[in-house]
Design a protein around this motif. Structure first.
Motif, PDB file in Angstrom:
ATOM      1  N   GLN A 192       0.722  -1.285   0.026  1.00 48.17           N
ATOM      2  CA  GLN A 192      -0.034   0.014  -0.187  1.00 48.17           C
ATOM      3  C   GLN A 192       0.908   1.284  -0.022  1.00 48.17           C
ATOM      4  N   LEU A 193       1.946   1.384   0.568  1.00 46.83           N
ATOM      5  CA  LEU A 193       2.660   2.562   0.958  1.00 46.83           C
ATOM      6  C   LEU A 193       3.924   2.643   0.047  1.00 46.83           C
ATOM      7  N   ARG A 194       4.418   1.509  -0.440  1.00 45.37           N
ATOM      8  CA  ARG A 194       5.658   1.715  -1.315  1.00 45.37           C
ATOM      9  C   ARG A 194       5.285   1.664  -2.759  1.00 45.37           C
ATOM     10  N   PRO A 195       5.949   2.751  -3.754  1.00 44.88           N
ATOM     11  CA  PRO A 195       7.076   3.254  -3.197  1.00 44.88           C
ATOM     12  C   PRO A 195       6.867   4.800  -2.890  1.00 44.88           C
ATOM     13  N   GLN A 196       5.762   5.216  -2.994  1.00 48.47           N
ATOM     14  CA  GLN A 196       5.429   6.560  -2.659  1.00 48.47           C
ATOM     15  C   GLN A 196       5.897   7.080  -1.581  1.00 48.47           C
ATOM     16  N   SER A 198       8.622   6.593   1.934  1.00 46.80           N
ATOM     17  CA  SER A 198      10.056   6.328   2.300  1.00 46.80           C
ATOM     18  C   SER A 198       9.576   5.020   3.268  1.00 46.80           C
ATOM     19  N   TRP A 199      11.120   4.333   2.957  1.00 49.10           N
ATOM     20  CA  TRP A 199      11.115   3.018   3.913  1.00 49.10           C
ATOM     21  C   TRP A 199      11.021   3.349   5.437  1.00 49.10           C
ATOM     22  N   ASP A 200      11.609   4.585   5.904  1.00 54.88           N
ATOM     23  CA  ASP A 200      11.529   4.993   7.344  1.00 54.88           C
ATOM     24  C   ASP A 200      10.173   5.161   7.803  1.00 54.88           C
ATOM     25  N   ASN A 201       9.208   5.634   6.827  1.00 56.19           N
ATOM     26  CA  ASN A 201       7.687   5.949   7.122  1.00 56.19           C
ATOM     27  C   ASN A 201       7.039   4.510   7.271  1.00 56.19           C
ATOM     28  N   VAL A 202       7.203   3.877   6.208  1.00 60.77           N
ATOM     29  CA  VAL A 202       6.598   2.403   6.290  1.00 60.77           C
ATOM     30  C   VAL A 202       7.062   1.502   7.763  1.00 60.77           C
ATOM     31  N   TRP A 213      10.278  -3.920  12.976  1.00 60.62           N
ATOM     32  CA  TRP A 213      11.181  -3.641  11.897  1.00 60.62           C
ATOM     33  C   TRP A 213      12.132  -2.704  12.255  1.00 60.62           C
ATOM     34  N   THR A 214      13.155  -2.705  11.608  1.00 61.33           N
ATOM     35  CA  THR A 214      14.318  -1.576  10.991  1.00 61.33           C
ATOM     36  C   THR A 214      14.324  -1.261   9.544  1.00 61.33           C
ATOM     37  N   VAL A 215      14.667  -0.290   9.155  1.00 58.79           N
ATOM     38  CA  VAL A 215      14.636  -0.032   7.745  1.00 58.79           C
ATOM     39  C   VAL A 215      15.403  -1.062   6.950  1.00 58.79           C
ATOM     40  N   GLU A 216      16.556  -1.508   7.535  1.00 53.06           N
ATOM     41  CA  GLU A 216      17.742  -2.484   6.982  1.00 53.06           C
ATOM     42  C   GLU A 216      16.656  -3.842   6.863  1.00 53.06           C
ATOM     43  N   ARG A 217      16.301  -4.363   7.833  1.00 53.50           N
ATOM     44  CA  ARG A 217      15.613  -5.672   7.947  1.00 53.50           C
ATOM     45  C   ARG A 217      14.379  -5.654   6.846  1.00 53.50           C
ATOM     46  N   GLU A 245      10.609  19.546   4.763  1.00 52.40           N
ATOM     47  CA  GLU A 245       9.393  19.947   5.524  1.00 52.40           C
ATOM     48  C   GLU A 245       8.143  19.113   5.125  1.00 52.40           C
ATOM     49  N   ASP A 246       8.142  18.079   3.982  1.00 50.31           N
ATOM     50  CA  ASP A 246       7.155  17.320   3.398  1.00 50.31           C
ATOM     51  C   ASP A 246       7.333  16.089   4.294  1.00 50.31           C
ATOM     52  N   HIS A 247       7.977  15.864   5.248  1.00 47.95           N
ATOM     53  CA  HIS A 247       8.085  14.710   6.244  1.00 47.95           C
ATOM     54  C   HIS A 247       6.861  14.504   6.694  1.00 47.95           C
ATOM     55  N   LEU A 248       6.415  15.459   7.514  1.00 51.12           N
ATOM     56  CA  LEU A 248       5.058  15.420   8.344  1.00 51.12           C
ATOM     57  C   LEU A 248       4.000  14.793   7.388  1.00 51.12           C
ATOM     58  N   MET A 249       3.923  15.501   6.165  1.00 46.55           N
ATOM     59  CA  MET A 249       2.495  15.476   5.407  1.00 46.55           C
ATOM     60  C   MET A 249       2.938  13.955   4.920  1.00 46.55           C
ATOM     61  N   LYS A 250       4.056  13.405   4.486  1.00 46.28           N
ATOM     62  CA  LYS A 250       4.064  11.954   3.953  1.00 46.28           C
ATOM     63  C   LYS A 250       3.828  11.069   5.241  1.00 46.28           C
ATOM     64  N   LEU A 251       4.250  11.244   6.464  1.00 45.50           N
ATOM     65  CA  LEU A 251       4.037  10.499   7.498  1.00 45.50           C
ATOM     66  C   LEU A 251       2.217  10.372   7.732  1.00 45.50           C
ATOM     67  N   VAL A 252       1.731  11.735   7.845  1.00 48.66           N
ATOM     68  CA  VAL A 252       0.354  11.525   8.054  1.00 48.66           C
ATOM     69  C   VAL A 252      -0.466  10.832   6.925  1.00 48.66           C
TER      70      VAL A 252
END
Length: 305
Positions: A192-196, A198-202, A213-217, A245-252
């Motif tokens: 649902q979330l990739r690749p739009q 980031s791995w961090d947000n997923v 999970w960690t990003v690497e695993r 500054e778009d980090h919060l938008m992507k997280l939401v």
């Protein structure tokens, strides 16, 4: 009570979904399909593969698509799982999602008290088996030490290439088996979330739902599923570059996609629990701030109305 009110109180009928693993060794295709139709299955998914193969992409996708109230039906338990532990893990995941399981030829039907009792017995047997194996292993190590022998693999101690290669192969097999067995609990969200996103947000969204999970695993796991042709290579594509500054938008947006039923207040509570500071300053997130970020996410095409 009117007829319409009575109809609204009537529970929706259960969907019986069949799964048949067609093995070239035993040629049970006709028998399985016939028994699943006789059991009342509306749809039947067929998997082509031998009993020794652990890769079952049809089953993985089927488990992802099942919803609460569905009943997964198989002819025999060995058609679904490759071991008792795998079987119990799959059934446990289905139970958490409100999905029932039934085996035509075995006394397992999680929608009935009798079937649940049989399942509890099976779980107790599996637990006893694990305890006995652990006890025998400890006894074997103790006996070996008493005879002056070192425990473990002599080939590994001596760094023999063939022993190292065999152990590495065995570890890779165990790793893949674990990924396939657990895929239905995490892979749908990644899709649902990739690749739009980031791995961090997923990872943050998955871990808020009980994962670790960690990003690497997670990236390694998705790479392996893609290599086994159990996931789309597009999941590994680079996510779009956006301003910091778009980090919060992507997280939401990621939170909203992961659970579309959340209200603005629920999303604000999730952000507070994650320790994210509000976009406009302050101590706590407000629904109005979440709404602004969601509107931006709509405009950027991260989520659809």
């Amino acid at each position: 009570m009117t007829e319409r009110q009575a109809a609204n109180l009537t529970p929706a009928p259960k969907r019986l979904i069949g799964y048949a693993r067609i093995s070239t060794e035993d040629q049970v295709r006709d028998a399985q399909m016939g028994e699943l139709r006789a059991a009342g299955c509306e749809r039947i998914f067929q998997e082509l593969g031998s009993g020794t193969s652990r890769a079952r992409p049809v089953l993985t996708r089927l488990l992802e698509d099942l919803v609460a109230g569905d009943v997964l039906v198989v002819v025999r338990l060995d058609r679904l799982a490759h071991s008792v532990s795998h079987l119990l893990q799959v059934i446990g995941d289905l139970e958490e999602r409100g999905v029932h399981f039934r085996s035509v030829r075995d006394p397992i039907d999680t929608s009935t008290p009798q079937g649940m009792f049989s399942l509890q017995v099976l779980r107790a047997v599996a637990q006893l088996e694990r305890a006995l194996i652990a006890e025998r292993t400890k006894a074997g190590i103790k006996a070996a030490k008493a005879r002056g022998r070192l425990p473990g693999n002599p080939g590994l101690r001596e760094r023999r290439p063939e022993a190292i290669k065999a152990v590495s192969k065995a570890r890779e097999k165990l790793y893949l088996d674990a990924l396939i067995s657990s895929a239905q609990t995490w892979l749908p969200m990644v899709r649902q979330l990739r690749p739009q996103h980031s791995w961090d947000n997923v990872v943050r969204v998955l871990n808020r739902r009980g994962h670790d999970w960690t990003v690497e695993r997670l990236r390694r796991a998705v790479h392996r599923m893609v290599r086994e042709k159990l996931a789309d290579p597009e999941l590994l594509a680079r996510s779009p570059r956006r301003a910091p500054e778009d980090h919060l938008m992507k997280l939401v947006a990621a939170i909203a996609i992961a659970d579309p039923g959340l209200s603005l207040r629920d999303i604000a509570a999730e952000l507070n629990q994650m320790g994210e500071g509000p976009a406009g300053g302050g101590r706590k997130w407000q629904p109005s701030s979440v709404r602004q970020l969601l509107d931006e996410a709509y405009r950027f095409g991260l989520i659809r109305r």
